[in-house]
Design a protein around this motif. Structure first.
Motif: not given
Lengths: 212, 114
Positions: B74-90
């Motif tokens: 909402p405040h500017g250009p698109p951003r790279r969002y990082h999310a945890l994967t199932d492997e990351g959760r493990t």
């Protein structure tokens, strides 16, 4: 994009140089991410931030060499000397991938096989495209529509492989669409050339006999 | 490494733990770089400088512990969002399972020092 300040441009150029030993995709991703971070941080400073404020943003990021050293550490590449205190201002020579340990033969064979599997669509695409363009239609013995389908499938397969290898979705999408358009236009032109080239076959045949 | 070089000790400790701190932050939900840097940078012991986050995120993405997508802001250009994967959760669960006994062991030894 707000990263037009000379300070920011110099910082990003330094960072790009410092990551010279990184894989190109990693290098691009790290530099883009840092630029994005700077954009967001500078934007929070208001409409016209001072040079000192921009310098503060860069100071919090750490030096370009700090970031490059973090990449070298993150990539499990041991650095000589006192990590992470580097005094060289730029052009940090990072060890090449795999330099720290020897790679078993079976890993090399596996990598070659995987590489061939990934490259196969590209090779098919290039070879098929060259044959198609030079002959003006499908190579002898192959149906034109079959060659077109193979070329199309190869292009889509390459697109999927490249898409998975990058987070730069916009660049990938533009490249993919351009490649697809080029392929379709080439196929159309080749089809037209093929049609005009085969037309005389239905007409009268002129036989020229040479005197002995 | 000099015995009194606290910076070098911190560097070694961060190298083994910081990536799991990033995963722990992402366990609450997807986040973008500056937000992660702000959260981890709130404690100077965890973070040396904000820029070192990005090579770390690249490494996590290559391991498929984190996935990255573009999202509008909402405040500017698109951003790279990082999310945890199932492997990351493990991976995070594995770290948490080891971290408590590891920390207790270290604490027990350090408390005995004169």
């Amino acid at each position: 994009m707000l990263t037009t300040s000379p300070l920011v441009a110099a910082y990003l150029a330094d960072l790009d140089r410092a990551l010279a030993g990184a894989e190109p995709a990693d290098r691009l991703e790290i530099v883009d991410s840092v630029a994005e971070h700077i954009d967001a941080a500078v934007e929070e400073l208001g409409a016209s931030p001072t040079q000192a404020q921009v310098a503060g943003v860069l100071r919090r990021l750490g030096t370009a060499d700090d970031v490059a050293a973090a990449w070298a550490g993150a990539a499990d590449r041991p650095l000589a000397g006192a990590y992470p205190v580097w005094s060289a201002p730029s052009a940090v020579a990072l060890p090449a991938a795999g330099a720290a340990r020897s790679t078993p033969t079976w890993v090399v064979v596996l990598l070659v096989l995987v590489g061939l599997a990934v490259l196969a669509p590209a090779l098919l695409l290039v070879v098929g495209g060259v044959m198609f363009a030079s002959v003006g239609s499908a190579p002898p013995g192959l149906p034109t529509i079959g060659v077109l389908i193979v070329l199309l499938v190869c292009t889509v397969a390459l697109g999927i492989v490249w898409r998975r290898a990058t987070t730069h979705r916009r660049a990938w999408l533009i490249g993919f669409i351009v490649a697809l358009l080029v392929l379709l236009v080439s196929a159309g032109m080749a089809g037209l050339a093929s049609r005009s080239g085969t037309a005389p076959q239905g007409g009268p045949t002129v036989v020229v006999e040479t005197a002995p | 490494m000099e015995p009194d070089d606290e910076g070098a000790v911190l560097t070694q400790l961060r190298r083994g733990t910081l990536e799991y701190c990033v995963l722990a932050h992402l366990a609450a939900g997807p986040s973008y770089g500056q937000d992660i840097a702000r959260a981890l940078g709130a404690d100077p012991v965890l973070f040396g400088s904000e820029g070192t986050l990005y090579p770390l995120l690249t490494r996590l993405r290559r391991r498929r512990w984190v996935e990255t997508t573009w999202q509008t802001s909402p405040h500017g250009p698109p951003r790279r969002y990082h999310a945890l994967t199932d492997e990351g959760r493990t991976a995070l669960r594995g770290f948490v399972a080891v971290w408590d006994p590891f920390r207790s062991g270290v604490d027990r030894l350090m408390k005995g020092l004169p």
